[in-house]
Motif scaffolding. Structure first.
Motif, PDB file in Angstrom:
ATOM      1  N   LEU A   1      43.531 -52.415 -21.852  1.00  0.00           N
ATOM      2  CA  LEU A   1      43.048 -52.611 -23.220  1.00  0.00           C
ATOM      3  C   LEU A   1      42.476 -51.319 -23.787  1.00  0.00           C
ATOM      4  O   LEU A   1      42.715 -50.959 -24.933  1.00  0.00           O
ATOM      5  CB  LEU A   1      41.973 -53.707 -23.240  1.00  0.00           C
TER       6      LEU A   1
ATOM      7  N   ARG B   1      33.327 -70.133 -40.910  1.00  0.00           N
ATOM      8  CA  ARG B   1      33.640 -70.086 -39.482  1.00  0.00           C
ATOM      9  C   ARG B   1      33.280 -71.413 -38.825  1.00  0.00           C
ATOM     10  O   ARG B   1      32.171 -71.914 -38.989  1.00  0.00           O
ATOM     11  CB  ARG B   1      32.878 -68.962 -38.791  1.00  0.00           C
TER      12      ARG B   1
ATOM     13  N   TYR C   1      50.595 -57.147 -25.846  1.00  0.00           N
ATOM     14  CA  TYR C   1      50.209 -58.199 -24.900  1.00  0.00           C
ATOM     15  C   TYR C   1      51.449 -58.845 -24.275  1.00  0.00           C
ATOM     16  O   TYR C   1      51.468 -59.149 -23.081  1.00  0.00           O
ATOM     17  CB  TYR C   1      49.358 -59.259 -25.594  1.00  0.00           C
TER      18      TYR C   1
ATOM     19  N   LEU D   1      47.627 -56.503 -35.910  1.00  0.00           N
ATOM     20  CA  LEU D   1      47.614 -57.661 -35.014  1.00  0.00           C
ATOM     21  C   LEU D   1      48.997 -57.925 -34.431  1.00  0.00           C
ATOM     22  O   LEU D   1      49.119 -58.261 -33.243  1.00  0.00           O
ATOM     23  CB  LEU D   1      47.104 -58.898 -35.758  1.00  0.00           C
TER      24      LEU D   1
ATOM     25  N   SER E   1      41.328 -54.599 -18.280  1.00  0.00           N
ATOM     26  CA  SER E   1      40.327 -53.933 -19.119  1.00  0.00           C
ATOM     27  C   SER E   1      40.692 -52.466 -19.336  1.00  0.00           C
ATOM     28  O   SER E   1      40.547 -51.937 -20.435  1.00  0.00           O
ATOM     29  CB  SER E   1      38.939 -54.044 -18.487  1.00  0.00           C
TER      30      SER E   1
ATOM     31  N   LYS F   1      40.451 -52.215 -27.778  1.00  0.00           N
ATOM     32  CA  LYS F   1      39.011 -52.483 -27.852  1.00  0.00           C
ATOM     33  C   LYS F   1      38.392 -51.743 -29.037  1.00  0.00           C
ATOM     34  O   LYS F   1      37.635 -52.302 -29.810  1.00  0.00           O
ATOM     35  CB  LYS F   1      38.334 -52.060 -26.542  1.00  0.00           C
TER      36      LYS F   1
ATOM     37  N   LYS G   1      38.916 -52.524 -33.196  1.00  0.00           N
ATOM     38  CA  LYS G   1      38.186 -53.584 -33.899  1.00  0.00           C
ATOM     39  C   LYS G   1      39.133 -54.660 -34.418  1.00  0.00           C
ATOM     40  O   LYS G   1      39.215 -54.913 -35.620  1.00  0.00           O
ATOM     41  CB  LYS G   1      37.361 -52.991 -35.038  1.00  0.00           C
ATOM     42  N   LEU G   2      39.827 -55.292 -33.463  1.00  0.00           N
ATOM     43  CA  LEU G   2      40.785 -56.328 -33.860  1.00  0.00           C
ATOM     44  C   LEU G   2      40.352 -57.718 -33.433  1.00  0.00           C
ATOM     45  O   LEU G   2      41.159 -58.642 -33.475  1.00  0.00           O
ATOM     46  CB  LEU G   2      42.170 -56.011 -33.267  1.00  0.00           C
ATOM     47  N   SER G   3      39.095 -57.872 -33.029  1.00  0.00           N
ATOM     48  CA  SER G   3      38.631 -59.226 -32.758  1.00  0.00           C
ATOM     49  C   SER G   3      38.391 -59.942 -34.093  1.00  0.00           C
ATOM     50  O   SER G   3      38.247 -59.303 -35.142  1.00  0.00           O
ATOM     51  CB  SER G   3      37.348 -59.220 -31.933  1.00  0.00           C
ATOM     52  N   PHE G   4      38.326 -61.264 -34.045  1.00  0.00           N
ATOM     53  CA  PHE G   4      38.174 -62.044 -35.274  1.00  0.00           C
ATOM     54  C   PHE G   4      36.898 -61.652 -36.019  1.00  0.00           C
ATOM     55  O   PHE G   4      36.912 -61.442 -37.245  1.00  0.00           O
ATOM     56  CB  PHE G   4      38.170 -63.533 -34.921  1.00  0.00           C
ATOM     57  N   SER G   5      35.792 -61.535 -35.295  1.00  0.00           N
ATOM     58  CA  SER G   5      34.519 -61.175 -35.927  1.00  0.00           C
ATOM     59  C   SER G   5      34.580 -59.780 -36.549  1.00  0.00           C
ATOM     60  O   SER G   5      34.053 -59.547 -37.636  1.00  0.00           O
ATOM     61  CB  SER G   5      33.383 -61.245 -34.898  1.00  0.00           C
ATOM     62  N   GLN G   6      35.212 -58.850 -35.834  1.00  0.00           N
ATOM     63  CA  GLN G   6      35.308 -57.478 -36.348  1.00  0.00           C
ATOM     64  C   GLN G   6      36.158 -57.414 -37.612  1.00  0.00           C
ATOM     65  O   GLN G   6      35.828 -56.695 -38.559  1.00  0.00           O
ATOM     66  CB  GLN G   6      35.883 -56.574 -35.262  1.00  0.00           C
TER      67      GLN G   6
END
Length: 207
Positions: A10, A59, A89, A82, A7, A16, A19-24
């Motif tokens: 990250l 989705r 990673y 990404l 954490s 974090k 804003k690279l999450s799928f939803s974001q």
């Protein structure tokens, strides 16, 4: 690389807040196709003005539909972001599974005791164990605050009576003590438990 939790890592590399999450990403390249409750019909109805006007994405998780409005340049920007995140990673995973971390994991605690139980290892196995322990001392223990070594044996053996402050000198001294240990000592089924209890008896020890 320093020994940090996943954490913290990250956060350190901005994965974090970027804003690279799928939803974001979805929220930045389009907008959700909304439903609203229509009183005369007595049910929720989705707007239809966007049908055919925008590419749409449904989705699988919740069935929500997004109208995609982003231009190609913005999509390519997220592709680059990404790919950069994926590379970070990969580097992190390679580091987490290399050298002493492959055997011991990542030591994050500040004060530790390593309990040595060689059992009835053959001479070559005994030396392999000492090689691995030397590696963890020189790579990971050197970065924490205090440490000690306890060998499970008929007569319990401690490198120091209390965890010692970490320095190049103490780590080298611990490695020398490790390599001066006899191959075989008298053992019993209770030796390991006694060594663990001894290690846990010091309130300052966290692992």
């Amino acid at each position: 690389q320093s020994l940090v939790s996943s954490s913290e890592w990250l956060q350190r590399y901005g994965l974090k807040r970027n804003k690279l999450s799928f939803s974001q990403i979805l929220s930045q390249i389009g907008f959700q196709h909304r439903k609203d409750y229509v009183t005369p019909l007595g049910k929720p109805v989705a707007s239809r003005y966007a049908d055919g006007l925008f590419p749409q994405y449904k989705r699988a998780q919740d069935g929500s539909v997004y109208n995609l409005t982003a231009k190609k340049e913005l999509i390519l920007h997220f592709v680059d972001c990404l790919m950069g995140a994926i590379e970070l990673y990969k580097q992190r995973m390679e580091w987490l599974t290399s050298e002493s971390r492959q055997i011991f994991g990542v030591i994050q605690e500040r004060c530790i005791v390593i309990v040595l139980d060689f059992g009835t290892a053959a001479p070559t196995e005994f030396d392999l164990c000492r090689d691995a322990l030397s590696m963890v001392l020189e790579e990971q223990v050197i970065q924490i605050a205090r440490f000690n070594l306890i060998r499970a044996a008929q007569d319990l053996m401690k490198w120091q009576q209390k965890p010692a402050p970490v320095s190049e000198h103490t780590v080298k001294a611990a490695v020398m003590w490790l390599w001066k240990l006899d191959h075989m000592t008298a053992v019993s089924h209770t030796n390991s438990a006694e060594a663990l209890l001894e290690a846990m008896g010091d309130e300052a020890v966290s692992s």
